[in-house]
Design an enzyme around this catalytic site. Sequence first.
Site, PDB file in Angstrom:
ATOM      1  N   ARG A 124      14.567 -17.949   7.476  1.00 15.19           N
ATOM      2  CA  ARG A 124      14.673 -17.086   6.228  1.00 15.19           C
ATOM      3  C   ARG A 124      13.402 -17.176   5.291  1.00 15.19           C
ATOM      4  O   ARG A 124      13.418 -16.787   4.186  1.00 15.19           O
ATOM      5  CB  ARG A 124      15.492 -17.608   5.487  1.00 15.19           C
ATOM      6  CG  ARG A 124      17.062 -17.207   6.166  1.00 15.19           C
ATOM      7  CD  ARG A 124      18.172 -17.202   5.041  1.00 15.19           C
ATOM      8  NE  ARG A 124      19.507 -17.100   5.818  1.00 15.19           N
ATOM      9  CZ  ARG A 124      20.328 -18.007   6.132  1.00 15.19           C
ATOM     10  NH1 ARG A 124      19.786 -19.289   5.986  1.00 15.19           N
ATOM     11  NH2 ARG A 124      21.339 -17.973   6.655  1.00 15.19           N
ATOM     12  N   LYS A 146       1.468  -6.883   4.706  1.00 16.51           N
ATOM     13  CA  LYS A 146       2.341  -6.093   5.566  1.00 16.51           C
ATOM     14  C   LYS A 146       2.380  -6.821   7.096  1.00 16.51           C
ATOM     15  O   LYS A 146       1.362  -7.026   7.735  1.00 16.51           O
ATOM     16  CB  LYS A 146       1.687  -4.488   5.993  1.00 16.51           C
ATOM     17  CG  LYS A 146       1.930  -3.619   4.950  1.00 16.51           C
ATOM     18  CD  LYS A 146       1.610  -2.217   5.358  1.00 16.51           C
ATOM     19  CE  LYS A 146       2.126  -1.249   4.392  1.00 16.51           C
ATOM     20  NZ  LYS A 146       1.610   0.075   4.815  1.00 16.51           N
ATOM     21  N   GLU A 188     -12.244   0.523   9.278  1.00 18.65           N
ATOM     22  CA  GLU A 188     -11.436   0.274   8.089  1.00 18.65           C
ATOM     23  C   GLU A 188     -12.300  -0.248   7.069  1.00 18.65           C
ATOM     24  O   GLU A 188     -11.755   0.209   5.680  1.00 18.65           O
ATOM     25  CB  GLU A 188     -10.461  -0.791   8.502  1.00 18.65           C
ATOM     26  CG  GLU A 188      -9.402  -0.826   9.728  1.00 18.65           C
ATOM     27  CD  GLU A 188      -8.337   0.007   9.300  1.00 18.65           C
ATOM     28  OE1 GLU A 188      -8.253   0.573   8.320  1.00 18.65           O
ATOM     29  OE2 GLU A 188      -7.209   0.226  10.261  1.00 18.65           O
ATOM     30  N   LYS A 230      -8.812  -2.971  -1.005  1.00 20.23           N
ATOM     31  CA  LYS A 230      -7.526  -3.242  -0.649  1.00 20.23           C
ATOM     32  C   LYS A 230      -6.536  -3.863  -1.644  1.00 20.23           C
ATOM     33  O   LYS A 230      -5.495  -3.473  -1.783  1.00 20.23           O
ATOM     34  CB  LYS A 230      -7.699  -4.008   0.655  1.00 20.23           C
ATOM     35  CG  LYS A 230      -6.406  -4.418   1.284  1.00 20.23           C
ATOM     36  CD  LYS A 230      -5.972  -3.442   2.530  1.00 20.23           C
ATOM     37  CE  LYS A 230      -4.441  -3.665   2.623  1.00 20.23           C
ATOM     38  NZ  LYS A 230      -4.079  -3.831   4.053  1.00 20.23           N
ATOM     39  N   GLU A 240       4.445   0.210  -0.998  1.00 22.74           N
ATOM     40  CA  GLU A 240       3.991   1.663  -0.777  1.00 22.74           C
ATOM     41  C   GLU A 240       4.965   2.314  -1.145  1.00 22.74           C
ATOM     42  O   GLU A 240       5.569   3.248  -0.422  1.00 22.74           O
ATOM     43  CB  GLU A 240       3.903   1.551   1.078  1.00 22.74           C
ATOM     44  CG  GLU A 240       2.989   2.665   1.345  1.00 22.74           C
ATOM     45  CD  GLU A 240       2.600   2.629   2.980  1.00 22.74           C
ATOM     46  OE1 GLU A 240       2.314   1.699   3.148  1.00 22.74           O
ATOM     47  OE2 GLU A 240       2.775   3.741   3.404  1.00 22.74           O
ATOM     48  N   ARG A 244      -0.166   3.049  -2.035  1.00 23.35           N
ATOM     49  CA  ARG A 244      -0.629   2.214  -1.016  1.00 23.35           C
ATOM     50  C   ARG A 244      -0.811   3.120   0.238  1.00 23.35           C
ATOM     51  O   ARG A 244      -1.575   2.804   1.149  1.00 23.35           O
ATOM     52  CB  ARG A 244       0.452   1.130  -0.705  1.00 23.35           C
ATOM     53  CG  ARG A 244      -0.223   0.323   0.500  1.00 23.35           C
ATOM     54  CD  ARG A 244       0.550  -0.931   0.311  1.00 23.35           C
ATOM     55  NE  ARG A 244       0.107  -1.941   1.490  1.00 23.35           N
ATOM     56  CZ  ARG A 244       0.157  -3.081   1.538  1.00 23.35           C
ATOM     57  NH1 ARG A 244       0.885  -3.996   0.857  1.00 23.35           N
ATOM     58  NH2 ARG A 244      -0.178  -3.713   2.560  1.00 23.35           N
ATOM     59  N   ASN A 248      -3.590   4.670   4.575  1.00 22.29           N
ATOM     60  CA  ASN A 248      -3.215   5.226   5.746  1.00 22.29           C
ATOM     61  C   ASN A 248      -4.153   6.258   6.085  1.00 22.29           C
ATOM     62  O   ASN A 248      -3.676   6.941   7.060  1.00 22.29           O
ATOM     63  CB  ASN A 248      -1.701   5.523   6.022  1.00 22.29           C
ATOM     64  CG  ASN A 248      -0.858   4.235   5.696  1.00 22.29           C
ATOM     65  OD1 ASN A 248      -1.116   3.120   6.122  1.00 22.29           O
ATOM     66  ND2 ASN A 248       0.305   4.506   5.213  1.00 22.29           N
ATOM     67  N   HIS A 251      -4.716   7.446   9.714  1.00 21.14           N
ATOM     68  CA  HIS A 251      -3.758   6.483  10.590  1.00 21.14           C
ATOM     69  C   HIS A 251      -2.419   7.455  11.327  1.00 21.14           C
ATOM     70  O   HIS A 251      -1.970   7.030  12.198  1.00 21.14           O
ATOM     71  CB  HIS A 251      -2.862   5.557   9.830  1.00 21.14           C
ATOM     72  CG  HIS A 251      -4.035   4.314   9.437  1.00 21.14           C
ATOM     73  ND1 HIS A 251      -4.982   4.681   9.067  1.00 21.14           N
ATOM     74  CD2 HIS A 251      -3.570   3.203   9.693  1.00 21.14           C
ATOM     75  CE1 HIS A 251      -5.608   3.126   8.569  1.00 21.14           C
ATOM     76  NE2 HIS A 251      -4.892   2.352   9.580  1.00 21.14           N
ATOM     77  N   HIS A 255      -1.780   6.599  14.981  1.00 21.63           N
ATOM     78  CA  HIS A 255      -0.822   5.948  15.476  1.00 21.63           C
ATOM     79  C   HIS A 255      -0.294   6.721  16.896  1.00 21.63           C
ATOM     80  O   HIS A 255       0.288   6.526  17.749  1.00 21.63           O
ATOM     81  CB  HIS A 255       0.406   6.019  14.474  1.00 21.63           C
ATOM     82  CG  HIS A 255       0.157   4.932  13.573  1.00 21.63           C
ATOM     83  ND1 HIS A 255       0.729   4.711  12.461  1.00 21.63           N
ATOM     84  CD2 HIS A 255      -0.664   4.095  13.199  1.00 21.63           C
ATOM     85  CE1 HIS A 255       0.593   3.651  11.661  1.00 21.63           C
ATOM     86  NE2 HIS A 255      -0.485   3.333  11.944  1.00 21.63           N
ATOM     87  N   HIS A 268      -7.097  -0.637  17.701  1.00 24.22           N
ATOM     88  CA  HIS A 268      -6.462   0.169  16.406  1.00 24.22           C
ATOM     89  C   HIS A 268      -7.763   0.745  15.692  1.00 24.22           C
ATOM     90  O   HIS A 268      -7.706   1.895  15.145  1.00 24.22           O
ATOM     91  CB  HIS A 268      -5.884  -0.904  15.583  1.00 24.22           C
ATOM     92  CG  HIS A 268      -5.278  -0.232  14.352  1.00 24.22           C
ATOM     93  ND1 HIS A 268      -4.254   0.552  14.021  1.00 24.22           N
ATOM     94  CD2 HIS A 268      -5.344  -0.681  13.071  1.00 24.22           C
ATOM     95  CE1 HIS A 268      -4.089   0.892  13.175  1.00 24.22           C
ATOM     96  NE2 HIS A 268      -4.781   0.327  12.392  1.00 24.22           N
TER      97      HIS A 268
END
Length: 375
Positions: A124, A146, A188, A230, A240, A244, A248, A251, A255, A268
């Site tokens: 957990r 993330k 990035e 960032k 987000e 935030r 992206n 992106h 993606h 990426h």
Amino acid sequence: MKTLEVKLPGGVYPIHIGAGTLDSHLAAMVGGIATELVVVITSRTLNEDCPQHVRHAVKALADLPLRVETCLIPGGEENKNMHTLASIYDRLMELEANRSTVLVAFGGGIVGDVVGFAAATFMRGIEVVQVPTTLLAQVDSSVGGKTAVNHPQGKNTIGAFKQPVGVIIDLTMLETLPERELRAGLFELIKHGIIRDPELLEYLEQNAEKFGGRDWKFWEEAVYRSCRVKAGVVQEDEREGGLRAILNFGHSLAHLIETHTGYNAYLHGEAVGAGMLFAAFVSQAMGCISGEDFSRLRQVLEPLTAPIMLPPLGRDGFTKLLMHDKKAANRTINFILLDQVGHAFIRGGTTPEELWPLFQQFLEEMPGVLRVGDG
Ligand code: GLY
């Protein structure tokens, strides 16, 4: 050496940036929280290509009164999945890890994401220190919490927010980073200038000749400023809810590229590079930035790209892939655009139907960036 702090409601954590931070900060950070066992988790690729880095990390922890173990996972975006995650749980069980165990995510963005998610879920939730070894991970994925694995039908679809105890960015790790990976990370880094920090963008434009080299003063400043952008965005909007999403930028197409090529053909950052040029192109086409602004961005980004080849892709496939983006809602997506160089905004309600003709134009005008096979 520089230190930044990420201040969130759940706590504050440091990002140490410089050449030599592994020796100066890792043991103190882990020693401050672990009581019995620390597990350095890294990729087999990094362990084979640069065993000295993995040894360096383990050695940095050797004087602590702790059991130091390692766990190797397969590298590559195609392995950022549930199988790799399960192999981490298996190794932790084998090592009799418990809730006081600390994980060190030692590697690129894939290692950081999978290990971060393992830390978020094992027993957990246990603590994790992020030690990013690629430029991309240093300026983006290691900061902000993330974590995720991919589903075959969508990138990062299974994950959690898990802030690390701290981030240790040792720039000497870049010494052995393949040129291709360095370029991928630069996208990035440049992204942070384009979306939120015009001074960072200018700094990068003025120092472009240092991109391929190992001038640590330059990298320290560039990585620091990039992480500051960032961290600033994450502090304002950790989960987000809005802002935030500007991270992206580029992106949506990235993606799509990654999913359509099975995650293993391009890095990426490379997909993000093409995606940022597309987003800048769309910003110009929609009248949000001028032709001059677009040329300026093209001048910084295009020399870093290598052509990306996509398998055949028609209008339906394009729509389907864009809609698989986990942020898609009501057959529309949030597309990130620029209203000036150094300022991005979220355009909600963007439809694939609007983007499709612009995508066609982009392919025609920029074949050196992106091509689609004809089947
Ligand atoms: N890489 C985007 C984010 O951290 O939100």
